[in-house]
Enzyme design. Sequence first.
Site, short mmCIF file in Angstrom:
data_model
loop_
_atom_site.label_atom_id
_atom_site.label_comp_id
_atom_site.label_asym_id
_atom_site.label_seq_id
_atom_site.Cartn_x
_atom_site.Cartn_y
_atom_site.Cartn_z
N ARG A 47 47.60 40.04 45.31
CA ARG A 47 47.83 38.73 44.74
C ARG A 47 49.20 38.68 44.05
NH1 ARG A 47 42.60 40.44 43.27
NH2 ARG A 47 40.90 39.16 44.13
N LYS A 53 41.70 41.50 39.25
CA LYS A 53 40.96 40.65 38.33
C LYS A 53 39.95 41.48 37.54
CE LYS A 53 41.36 36.32 40.92
NZ LYS A 53 40.62 35.21 41.55
N HIS A 77 50.09 33.46 48.66
CA HIS A 77 48.70 33.47 49.10
C HIS A 77 48.59 33.41 50.62
CE1 HIS A 77 44.87 33.79 47.14
NE2 HIS A 77 44.34 32.89 47.94
N ARG A 109 48.98 36.82 51.80
CA ARG A 109 47.72 37.56 51.57
C ARG A 109 46.73 37.25 52.69
NH1 ARG A 109 44.36 39.91 47.57
NH2 ARG A 109 42.35 38.92 47.23
N HIS A 111 38.27 41.87 46.34
CA HIS A 111 37.26 40.82 46.16
C HIS A 111 36.05 41.37 45.43
CE1 HIS A 111 38.81 38.18 49.74
NE2 HIS A 111 39.43 37.91 48.60
N TYR A 124 37.60 35.21 56.54
CA TYR A 124 38.55 35.74 57.53
C TYR A 124 37.91 36.00 58.89
CZ TYR A 124 41.41 36.21 53.42
OH TYR A 124 42.10 35.93 52.29
#
Length: 318
Positions: A156, A180, A255, A258, A281, A290
């Site tokens: 990211r 994250k 993004h 990514r 994730h 995807y």
Amino acid sequence: MDGIGKYISYISSQRRYSVRTREIYSYILEQFNSFSEGVISAVSVRNYQIHLLDEEGLSPRTVNLHLSVISSYCKFLIREGTLQSNPASLVTRPRQSKRLPAFFNSTAMAAYMAQDNALDRRDFELELGTEAERKDTYWLCLRRAIVCTLFCTGMRRAELISLNLRDFDCGRAVMHVRGKGDKMREIPLLPELIEEISLYLQSVRRLVDADVKDVSDPLFVTYSRSRLYPVLVDRAVKEELGRSGKDFAGRKSPHVLRHSFATGLMEEGADLNSIKEVLGHANLAATQVYTHSSIKALKNIYEQAHPRATNKGGKHGD
């Protein structure tokens, strides 16, 4: 401290949300609080939703973000004992169309990666006599390093900005990435990316005149030796891919790079769990988007190889 202030403090210290996420949450809650005049009820939330859709003209996707933030805030207030129930849970969310992630095709990205680095095109003794020339060449090196890193790792934008020198482990060929929720992961590095980052670090020494001594220093820096910031990363991607012509038409952003990385892995047969781990994730559902690329590829194979597929002449094969 008011309720919103306590909640923002909570998601900062306990949930470890990023600065950008905290800013978005704070803005949404202040907007709702101003609209509802401090009243939190199903009616006020529903009226706010109508206001966002009809008067502000926001998309269902953005409105759902507002409702999610309000709902999370209400759950916090319930735990604090200042609210009895969650009124946001009673409001029906607007339906939003499912969007497939935009991505650049693998051929275009392969051609980009095959281009030479700005350092290879410059004679430092002859061409970099002025400050403007040094700054221009450094910007070329930096923006290529940014694009290559984003595409080859799928990280990211915020993760790229937070990278420090210690995170670049060229000996083991991995990058340590803080994602994250402060979760750490390792992303394998291709030899070509290691070379690109190494060339970039040469540009720091040659052009910015900054000998790196502390492993806690930022990996990527501006010409003034400060850590990168979101707007600069976005501009770097747009300018770098913008010069490459029609192969990169449409939206050009970190993004999209990514998504291009993840789509490429999927097309090459990587399993969803592996892609999930590399992307950082939290759950598999976020990665499943995807699969659109593998379905498309399967459809092409089906049309070409299946005995009952329609040929160019409009007739079925024998």
